[in-house]
Design a protein around this motif. Structure first.
Motif, short mmCIF file in Angstrom:
data_model
loop_
_atom_site.label_atom_id
_atom_site.label_comp_id
_atom_site.label_asym_id
_atom_site.label_seq_id
_atom_site.Cartn_x
_atom_site.Cartn_y
_atom_site.Cartn_z
N ASP B 115 33.03 29.66 35.14
CA ASP B 115 34.01 30.62 35.66
C ASP B 115 34.47 31.62 34.60
O ASP B 115 34.93 32.70 34.93
CB ASP B 115 35.23 29.87 36.22
N PHE B 131 34.14 46.23 37.95
CA PHE B 131 35.48 45.63 37.82
C PHE B 131 36.59 46.61 38.20
O PHE B 131 37.66 46.61 37.58
CB PHE B 131 35.70 45.08 36.40
N ALA B 150 39.35 36.43 31.51
CA ALA B 150 38.68 36.81 32.76
C ALA B 150 37.98 35.59 33.32
O ALA B 150 37.08 35.03 32.70
CB ALA B 150 37.68 37.94 32.51
N ASN B 151 38.42 35.15 34.46
CA ASN B 151 37.84 33.96 35.10
C ASN B 151 37.52 34.25 36.55
O ASN B 151 38.32 34.87 37.25
CB ASN B 151 38.81 32.78 35.03
N VAL B 152 36.37 33.79 36.97
CA VAL B 152 35.93 33.99 38.34
C VAL B 152 36.39 32.80 39.19
O VAL B 152 36.29 31.65 38.74
CB VAL B 152 34.39 34.10 38.39
N LYS B 314 35.98 36.69 43.65
CA LYS B 314 37.20 37.29 43.10
C LYS B 314 37.31 36.92 41.61
O LYS B 314 36.99 35.80 41.22
CB LYS B 314 38.39 36.74 43.89
N VAL B 315 37.77 37.88 40.82
CA VAL B 315 37.96 37.63 39.39
C VAL B 315 39.46 37.64 39.11
O VAL B 315 40.19 38.49 39.61
CB VAL B 315 37.28 38.72 38.54
N ASN B 316 39.91 36.68 38.32
CA ASN B 316 41.28 36.65 37.84
C ASN B 316 41.22 37.13 36.39
O ASN B 316 40.72 36.44 35.52
CB ASN B 316 41.83 35.23 37.93
N MET B 317 41.66 38.38 36.18
CA MET B 317 41.62 38.96 34.84
C MET B 317 43.04 39.27 34.41
O MET B 317 43.79 39.90 35.16
CB MET B 317 40.78 40.24 34.89
N ILE B 440 33.19 40.44 41.53
CA ILE B 440 31.90 40.40 40.85
C ILE B 440 30.87 39.87 41.86
O ILE B 440 31.14 38.90 42.57
CB ILE B 440 31.96 39.52 39.57
#
Lengths: 104, 463
Positions: B115, B131, B150-152, B314-317, B440
């Protein structure tokens, strides 16, 4: 007769980024019909004034008599940035419960 | 019909251990699933990891496992958790050590990774992943130099693989909350990874139970005063059937209740479009859900379906976004409101004298409008108020600026309008993180599952 949303429904709210969603659950089938008629996107937006900067979208969950209001730009930039005491919108819905409606 | 019984152990970082301990003692669950991660948590955990490479996971997993693991191993209850946070490998090593300390040799500890894309951002952008902020449409260059993590949100595949390989404990980083529950469902019920209707149903069921006590009478606005023994609240125990239906219940002899009302409130919690509840594993449709009270504290969930999972994840950045400074003070009758406003003016003047910088400020009156602010309820006017609490908050570019807010409020005790109190002690300065929501394409992400079988320490078999 003037009533409040609270007389017809209970609810919960939460956050996703800068979006706050507020769910209302009708207390009866009759209350559900009144809620659908009276608690519109426009009225919710007006009731919160500048607190909701973006759009209000309403969704229905008919089999559990629930309405879901998705409010964009409602959390001062999002829970992680917000200066608000209620930065996660945990009690946003209670202001919606206070809204007065016509219940004829 | 095949079924699986899932227990909700922990529902957030810092959740109490009591419901989980009650559950492993009294409920016949097969899995205990624990979610520790909220939007901000990954930013906090990444900061911890940057200071100490062994940290960055939610440390509450250790006391939790100390409380339940021996019993879980005795009874064959498998644990699935996202407590790995920003550092699943390190979390895995600590869990292995704990198993050794408890003498639980032979326990299989799985770590799911894939992730974390922090080190790949520039390479991915070069390959065409933009992004773009999905809320604002802005390019990542707006905040790129301030991104800290940054985690997916990855789906259940790594968890399913771990369970297939016999894992007793599965430790993940940023998987979706739903995956923690959906993984065991897929493994036990034999759902295909493209059985969109069942994966949608499972995702919707997971949503009903992932917040623990919020489905069983906690926070229940429809009748909080009727909930028995909230302090001993029972967490969800849910039987999921292979046809995508479920019965939501709770640990026997615990507080709270399970009713159509309590489950309905949780269902609408943090949902956007209920017909398109997007997740890594499916696009669930909970809009036509049916809830039925079939026995005391038992609600049947049915009529959830799903469509194909989205092509993107979804990315949590998270990015650094300054600091918050806060001051709070109370004025009393007579003229509490007038004095509060004079006190705020006094603070503003002092801040101006010390070259204070802030991008945004906020004034709330606690007990009057602090939950909705001046946008909804105007500041107080009542000249007869017995007391009023003022909260002043500012978003500042530097920590030094944020600190000035409290420092400059202290003289209100001696030098400002009469009758000030409750200024409190110097608060810690909180760093703010913005969340950059973006996507992504899923083909850029590959998930890895690593399993370690716990051996006595001397023979050493670290993951």
């Amino acid at each position: 007769m003037k009533r409040r949303v609270w007389d017809l429904a209970h609810g919960r709210s939460g956050d996703k980024g800068d979006v706050c969603n507020m769910g209302l659950i009708a207390r009866s089938g009759e209350a559900w019909e009144v809620l659908k008629r009276e608690v519109t996107e426009e009225r919710v937006k007006a009731h919160f004034g500048d607190l909701i900067k973006g759009s209000v979208t309403r969704y229905e969950l008919p089999n559990i008599h629930a309405l879901n209001f998705v409010c964009r730009g409602a959390l001062d930039g999002g829970g992680t940035l917000s200066l608000r005491s209620d930065h996660l919108g945990k009690v946003m819905y209670t202001w919606l419960l206070r809204m007065e409606i016509d219940d004829e | 019909m095949k079924s699986v019984k899932l227990g909700t152990g922990l529902a957030f970082w810092g959740d109490s251990l009591r419901p989980a301990i009650d559950m492993v003692e009294r409920a016949d669950i097969q899995y205990m699933c624990c979610d520790h991660l909220a939007e901000l948590t990954m930013a906090i955990l990444s900061k911890q990891k940057s200071k100490n490479p062994d940290l960055g996971y939610t440390t509450d997993i250790i006391p939790f496992l100390r409380g339940v693991l021996v019993k879980c191993r005795e009874r064959g209850i498998r644990i699935v958790t996202d407590s790995g946070g920003a550092n699943p490998e390190s979390c895995g090593r600590e869990v292995v050590k704990l198993c050794q300390e408890l003498g639980l040799y032979g326990t299989k500890v799985a770590v799911v990774t894939g992730d974390d894309i922090m080190d790949r951002i520039d390479e991915l952008m070069a390959e065409g992943v933009d992004f773009i902020n999905t809320d604002t449409g802005e390019p990542l260059s707006t905040v790129r130099d301030r991104v800290t993590q940054a985690n997916v949100y990855i789906g259940s595949e790594g968890i399913v693989r771990a369970l297939e390989q016999g894992a007793d404990i599965v430790i993940c980083g940023r998987v979706t909350d739903a995956a923690l529950y959906l993984g065991p469902m897929i493994h036990e019920l034999g759902w295909a990874m493209d059985d969109w209707e069942m994966l949608g149903a499972g995702t919707g069921i997971a949503h009903c139970i992932e917040c623990g006590g919020q489905a069983t009478g906690g926070l229940y606005s429809g009748g909080w005063q009727d909930q028995p023994n909230l302090v001993g609240l029972g967490y969800p125990v849910t039987t999921v059937f292979e046809n995508g239906e479920a019965v939501l219940s709770k640990t026997p002899q615990t507080g709270g209740s399970v009713t159509v009302g309590t489950v309905s409130e949780q269902l609408v919690y943090e949902v956007m479009d209920p017909a398109n509840y997007l997740s890594a594993d499916s696009n669930a449709d909970v809009s036509q859900i049916r809830l039925e009270q079939i026995a005391p504290d038992q609600v049947k969930i049915s009529n959830i379906t799903g469509k194909p999972a989205p092509a993107t994840l979804k990315v949590n950045m998270g990015y650094r976004a300054g600091f918050v400074g806060e001051a709070q003070f109370t004025y009393t009758w007579p003229d509490a409101v007038k004095k509060a406003k004079a006190g705020l003016a006094f603070l503003a003047d002092r801040l101006a004298q010390v070259d204070f910088k802030a991008s945004e400020t906020r004034i709330e009156y606690i007990g009057h409008n602090s939950m909705w602010g001046p946008e909804v309820i105007a500041p107080p006017e009542d000249p007869d108020l017995a007391e009023i609490v003022v909260r002043f908050a500012a978003r500042c570019p530097t920590k030094a600026d944020a600190r000035k807010v409290f420092t400059e409020s202290v003289p209100l005790y001696n030098n400002g309008p009469a009758g000030a109190a409750g200024i409190g002690t110097r608060p810690p300065i909180k760093e703010l993180y913005g969340i950059w929501p973006c996507l992504i394409p899923r083909e850029y992400i590959s998930v890895t599952t690593t399993i370690t079988e716990v051996q006595p320490e001397a023979e050493g078999a670290e993951p």
